[in-house]
Write a protein that holds these residues in place. Structure first.
Motif, mmCIF file in Angstrom:
data_model
loop_
_atom_site.group_PDB
_atom_site.id
_atom_site.type_symbol
_atom_site.label_atom_id
_atom_site.label_comp_id
_atom_site.label_asym_id
_atom_site.label_seq_id
_atom_site.Cartn_x
_atom_site.Cartn_y
_atom_site.Cartn_z
ATOM 1 N N MET A 158 0.815 -1.216 0.000
ATOM 2 C CA MET A 158 0.000 0.000 0.000
ATOM 3 C C MET A 158 0.851 1.269 0.000
ATOM 4 N N ALA A 159 2.074 1.156 0.543
ATOM 5 C CA ALA A 159 2.936 2.336 0.637
ATOM 6 C C ALA A 159 4.380 1.968 0.270
ATOM 7 N N PRO A 160 4.616 1.461 -0.939
ATOM 8 C CA PRO A 160 5.966 1.015 -1.315
ATOM 9 C C PRO A 160 6.992 2.140 -1.296
ATOM 10 N N GLU A 161 6.534 3.370 -1.510
ATOM 11 C CA GLU A 161 7.457 4.501 -1.519
ATOM 12 C C GLU A 161 7.967 4.849 -0.122
ATOM 13 N N GLN A 162 7.331 4.273 0.908
ATOM 14 C CA GLN A 162 7.740 4.560 2.276
ATOM 15 C C GLN A 162 8.416 3.371 2.960
ATOM 16 N N VAL A 163 8.467 2.231 2.281
ATOM 17 C CA VAL A 163 9.019 1.011 2.876
ATOM 18 C C VAL A 163 10.362 0.672 2.248
ATOM 19 N N LYS A 164 11.369 0.525 3.077
ATOM 20 C CA LYS A 164 12.714 0.159 2.623
ATOM 21 C C LYS A 164 12.839 -1.343 2.458
ATOM 22 N N GLU A 165 12.211 -2.075 3.388
ATOM 23 C CA GLU A 165 12.437 -3.516 3.460
ATOM 24 C C GLU A 165 11.283 -4.190 4.198
ATOM 25 N N LEU A 166 10.911 -5.375 3.754
ATOM 26 C CA LEU A 166 9.873 -6.171 4.391
ATOM 27 C C LEU A 166 10.496 -7.449 4.942
ATOM 28 N N ILE A 167 10.255 -7.707 6.227
ATOM 29 C CA ILE A 167 10.748 -8.936 6.854
ATOM 30 C C ILE A 167 9.558 -9.682 7.441
ATOM 31 N N MET A 168 9.361 -10.923 7.029
ATOM 32 C CA MET A 168 8.275 -11.743 7.549
ATOM 33 C C MET A 168 8.859 -12.919 8.312
ATOM 34 N N VAL A 169 8.547 -13.010 9.595
ATOM 35 C CA VAL A 169 9.085 -14.051 10.473
ATOM 36 C C VAL A 169 7.968 -15.021 10.851
ATOM 37 N N SER A 170 8.213 -16.311 10.676
ATOM 38 C CA SER A 170 7.203 -17.339 10.970
ATOM 39 C C SER A 170 5.855 -16.963 10.345
ATOM 40 N N PRO A 171 5.833 -16.655 9.061
ATOM 41 C CA PRO A 171 4.622 -16.108 8.452
ATOM 42 C C PRO A 171 3.506 -17.131 8.265
ATOM 43 N N VAL A 172 2.293 -16.710 8.506
ATOM 44 C CA VAL A 172 1.104 -17.511 8.189
ATOM 45 C C VAL A 172 0.482 -16.859 6.958
ATOM 46 N N ILE A 173 0.864 -17.327 5.775
ATOM 47 C CA ILE A 173 0.477 -16.641 4.539
ATOM 48 C C ILE A 173 -0.179 -17.552 3.513
ATOM 49 N N ASP A 174 -0.066 -18.856 3.678
ATOM 50 C CA ASP A 174 -0.651 -19.792 2.714
ATOM 51 C C ASP A 174 -2.066 -20.152 3.152
ATOM 52 N N PRO A 175 -3.080 -19.774 2.377
ATOM 53 C CA PRO A 175 -4.464 -20.048 2.790
ATOM 54 C C PRO A 175 -4.806 -21.535 2.855
ATOM 55 N N GLU A 176 -4.016 -22.366 2.201
ATOM 56 C CA GLU A 176 -4.319 -23.796 2.164
ATOM 57 C C GLU A 176 -3.683 -24.571 3.310
ATOM 58 N N THR A 177 -2.900 -23.918 4.137
ATOM 59 C CA THR A 177 -2.254 -24.635 5.247
ATOM 60 C C THR A 177 -2.617 -24.025 6.596
ATOM 61 N N GLU A 178 -3.728 -23.318 6.643
ATOM 62 C CA GLU A 178 -4.196 -22.732 7.908
ATOM 63 C C GLU A 178 -4.470 -23.854 8.914
ATOM 64 N N ARG A 179 -3.846 -23.764 10.076
ATOM 65 C CA ARG A 179 -3.965 -24.822 11.074
ATOM 66 C C ARG A 179 -5.036 -24.509 12.108
ATOM 67 N N PHE A 180 -5.852 -25.519 12.421
ATOM 68 C CA PHE A 180 -6.831 -25.410 13.499
ATOM 69 C C PHE A 180 -6.465 -26.428 14.570
ATOM 70 N N PHE A 181 -6.765 -26.080 15.817
ATOM 71 C CA PHE A 181 -6.358 -26.901 16.946
ATOM 72 C C PHE A 181 -7.585 -27.390 17.714
ATOM 73 N N TRP A 182 -7.360 -28.313 18.632
ATOM 74 C CA TRP A 182 -8.486 -28.922 19.356
ATOM 75 C C TRP A 182 -9.335 -27.881 20.085
ATOM 76 N N PHE A 183 -8.715 -26.779 20.490
ATOM 77 C CA PHE A 183 -9.427 -25.770 21.273
ATOM 78 C C PHE A 183 -10.069 -24.691 20.413
ATOM 79 N N SER A 184 -9.812 -24.718 19.097
ATOM 80 C CA SER A 184 -10.287 -23.626 18.235
ATOM 81 C C SER A 184 -11.802 -23.471 18.276
#
Length: 304
Positions: A158-184
């Protein structure tokens, strides 16, 4: 018999409430814990609020605001205080204006008439005013962890002119691998939610809309051209390790690198804080001839 069933239900409910609260207690830091943490420290964070007619955004900053900004975006559940280890680092304080933000729906951040905000676009849009705090002559480094990673990516688009660098750590980005747990499913029950932390309920609301939101994000990945780093752990029980493969497939930036840490879990910003610090300080991640690399736990390259 009725009284026994009632007693059993009460016991089950109390067990579920306690279990749900404890499962993510490590991701939620209370105000009391924050006060205790900074009671004896010489350098304390400055709490800031950005407010307008519809938005109240809570932030904490460390370092002079004339330094290059490092914007930290937490996951779900979570809060701005989840990055205290990076905020407290004296070397980072000397080189960056570190800004950690409560996403809307968490902590003290609110959108008018919205209890929870599950839209990635709305979450990112709410963070745009943070760029106004950048008083340096350099662009902002944006770091997002877990559920904060796709929001960081959307913000960068949305603001590429203001961003120098993007760092994604432990990203949850794949819609097909969304994990659900027993408590969800239990966390969705209104009665149970009355006894759970607000951050957990916000995270549950995001959980059940996240896959659809990530599908909406699919066209965005090819529009990200800022230098991008994706860091993924092989023993991550929240973000499926294959998320890094999704990133390699969909991110089109020619200045992208992918770091896979075989033995790391989800909380890489803690377990590998020194590595992330070194990356930030040396600012040597991207060279014109590098398109994509993989790095193992010992730091060796393992190919594209």
């Amino acid at each position: 018999m009725l009284s026994f069933k009632l007693l059993r239900s009460v016991i089950l409910f109390l067990f579920l409430s306690a279990s749900l609260s404890s499962c993510f207690s490590r991701y939620i830091i209370s105000a009391k814990e924050v006060r205790r943490h900074y009671a004896e420290k010489k350098v304390k964070p400055k709490e800031i609020f950005i407010r307008n007619d519809t938005l109240s955004l809570s932030l904490a900053s460390m370092g002079a605001d004339t330094l290059p900004m490092l914007l930290l975006i937490h996951g779900a559940p979570g809060s701005l205080w989840g990055y205290m280890n990076l905020m407290d680092d004296e070397d980072l304080q000397k080189h960056f204006h570190i800004v950690s933000v409560d996403r809307v729906g968490y902590g003290k951040s609110r959108l008018k008439k919205r209890r929870y905000v599950t839209s990635i676009e709305t979450q990112a849009n709410a963070l745009l005013p943070v760029f106004s705090l950048n008083k340096s002559d350099q662009k902002v480094i944006v770091l997002g962890r877990s559920y904060g990673a796709p929001i960081a990516a959307k913000l960068a688009s949305m603001a590429p002119e203001q961003v120098k660098e993007l760092i994604m750590v432990s990203p949850v980005i794949d819609p097909e691998t969304e994990r659900f747990f027993w408590f969800s499913k239990w966390g969705r029950m209104s009665f149970v939610q009355l006894f759970l932390p607000r951050a957990f309920n916000a995270a549950t609301a995001e959980k059940y809309s996240h896959a659809d939101e990530l599908r909406k994000l699919l066209p965005v990945w090819e529009k990200i051209h800022v230098p991008t780093t994706v860091i993924q752990g092989g023993n991550d029980w929240i973000a499926d390790p294959s998320n890094i493969d999704f990133a390699k497939k969909h991110i089109k930036s020619k200045r992208a690198q992918y770091i896979f840490l075989y033995n790391a879990g989800h909380m890489i910003t803690f377990s590998h804080a020194a590595m992330i610090k070194e990356m930030l300080l040396k600012s040597r991640l991207f060279q014109d001839k590098i398109t994509a690399i993989g790095v193992d736990l010992k730091g060796g390259e393992i190919g594209n």
